[in-house]
Write a protein that holds these residues in place. Sequence first.
Motif, short mmCIF file in Angstrom:
data_model
loop_
_atom_site.label_atom_id
_atom_site.label_comp_id
_atom_site.label_asym_id
_atom_site.label_seq_id
_atom_site.Cartn_x
_atom_site.Cartn_y
_atom_site.Cartn_z
N PRO A 65 2.23 1.94 -4.20
CA PRO A 65 1.41 0.95 -5.02
C PRO A 65 -0.36 1.53 -4.79
CG PRO A 65 3.10 -0.35 -3.90
CD PRO A 65 3.30 0.96 -3.42
N SER A 66 -0.93 1.18 -5.92
CA SER A 66 -2.53 1.60 -5.80
C SER A 66 -3.26 0.57 -5.24
CB SER A 66 -2.80 1.77 -7.30
OG SER A 66 -2.63 0.61 -7.93
N ALA A 67 -2.83 -0.47 -4.87
CA ALA A 67 -3.44 -1.56 -4.12
C ALA A 67 -2.67 -2.66 -3.57
CB ALA A 67 -4.35 -2.14 -5.06
N GLY A 68 -3.13 -3.20 -2.63
CA GLY A 68 -2.37 -4.25 -1.80
C GLY A 68 -1.81 -3.86 -0.36
N SER A 69 -0.99 -4.94 -0.16
CA SER A 69 -0.54 -4.67 1.37
C SER A 69 0.78 -5.38 1.44
CB SER A 69 -1.52 -5.79 2.43
OG SER A 69 -0.80 -6.01 3.41
N ILE A 70 1.83 -4.54 2.36
CA ILE A 70 2.84 -5.16 2.46
C ILE A 70 3.36 -5.30 3.97
CG2 ILE A 70 5.46 -4.64 2.32
CD1 ILE A 70 4.87 -2.92 -0.11
N ARG A 71 3.07 -6.33 4.50
CA ARG A 71 3.40 -6.47 6.16
C ARG A 71 4.71 -6.99 6.30
NH1 ARG A 71 -0.99 -5.18 8.96
NH2 ARG A 71 -0.24 -6.42 10.87
N PHE A 72 5.42 -6.50 7.40
CA PHE A 72 6.73 -6.67 7.56
C PHE A 72 6.74 -6.69 8.97
CE2 PHE A 72 10.98 -5.21 8.77
CZ PHE A 72 11.81 -6.12 8.25
N ALA A 73 7.13 -7.83 9.64
CA ALA A 73 7.31 -8.27 11.09
C ALA A 73 5.85 -7.55 11.91
CB ALA A 73 8.19 -7.22 11.70
N ASP A 74 4.84 -8.02 11.06
CA ASP A 74 3.33 -7.97 11.47
C ASP A 74 2.87 -6.59 11.42
OD1 ASP A 74 2.64 -10.71 11.89
OD2 ASP A 74 3.36 -10.73 13.70
N GLN A 75 3.58 -5.80 10.96
CA GLN A 75 3.18 -4.14 10.73
C GLN A 75 3.03 -4.00 9.09
OE1 GLN A 75 5.81 -2.03 13.47
NE2 GLN A 75 4.15 -1.85 14.69
N GLU A 76 2.00 -3.11 8.98
CA GLU A 76 1.66 -2.45 7.62
C GLU A 76 2.91 -1.42 7.10
OE1 GLU A 76 -0.66 -3.76 5.25
OE2 GLU A 76 0.65 -2.64 3.98
#
Length: 267
Positions: A65-76
């Motif tokens: 993705p060109s922008a945003g954030s995906i945090r899984f179990a507190d990690q990017e």
Amino acid sequence: MTALSSALLPSPLLAVTGLEQSFGGVMALAGVSFQVAEGLIYAVIGPNGAGKTTLFNALCGFYQPSAGSIRFADQELLGLPPHRIAARGIARTFQNLQLFFNMTVVENVMVGCHLRARTHLLAAALRLPWVQRQEQQLREWAIAALELCELADRAGQPAGSLPYGLMKRVEIARALAAKPRLLLLDEPAAGLNDTETMALRDLIGRIRANGVTVLLVEHHMPLVMGVSDRLLVLDYGSVLAEGAPADIQADPRVVAAYLGGAVNYAV
Ligand SMILES: Nc1ncnc2c1ncn2[C@@H]1O[C@H](COP(=O)(O)OP(=O)(O)OP(=O)(O)O)[C@@H](O)[C@H]1O
């Protein structure tokens, strides 16, 4: 909510913020944000072309993705390649079957364990004892996944000899054999009959009971409404609504997005 009570809440297993993905002029994801608490069955619904599969592909690292954030179990996760995301504990199934038809059911499922395996070509060729022990371990994990999917009695059969509904289950077993913390199911009910769909509903419940959080993309509304704790509704790449099944069913914006109200929610 007070600062104290919010501090006591566990952080979500998955937190997606402002996710954007475009293809040419099409904004497939136009700033999508949502959170999934651990232990939930969380469905993503929306009309054709809403962005559901794009979201899955972004979560798994197939798209960047060109922008945003995906945090899984507190990690990017954003920026990580698919195999590193899988190693963090996310497994998925696909809309279309991705099985090796000439291999047995258990061999297909063992493919899903490969992330947990230490690979060393020479050691494998020499059949060193630790390689054999590892293979035995992987086989046990695969059998456990097959048992959860009620397929253990099919373990030795060629995957291609199974009816379509069972082949789709083999794919779920393969994803489970990777021992994920989050399982993404992409239209698991597509092509199933009513009996198979009800069995799928039970299976999704068992998967959650085994401690795996489930993210479900599905068009079969009775299944979605019957099995999900919460739903995210996408439309044209944006979040149209988010909430419990009863709230989503009563939301006129959701009803309007689905063919002007012709939604069958009956379970
Ligand atoms: N690889 C791609 N190249 C170009 N456009 C794409 C690509 N993937 C998706 N799109 C476009 O992005 C939008 C969202 O597609 P996506 O497949 O994510 O929707 P969906 O909600 O999964 O639909 P469906 O329910 O039909 O599977 C659509 O307009 C689609 O045409």
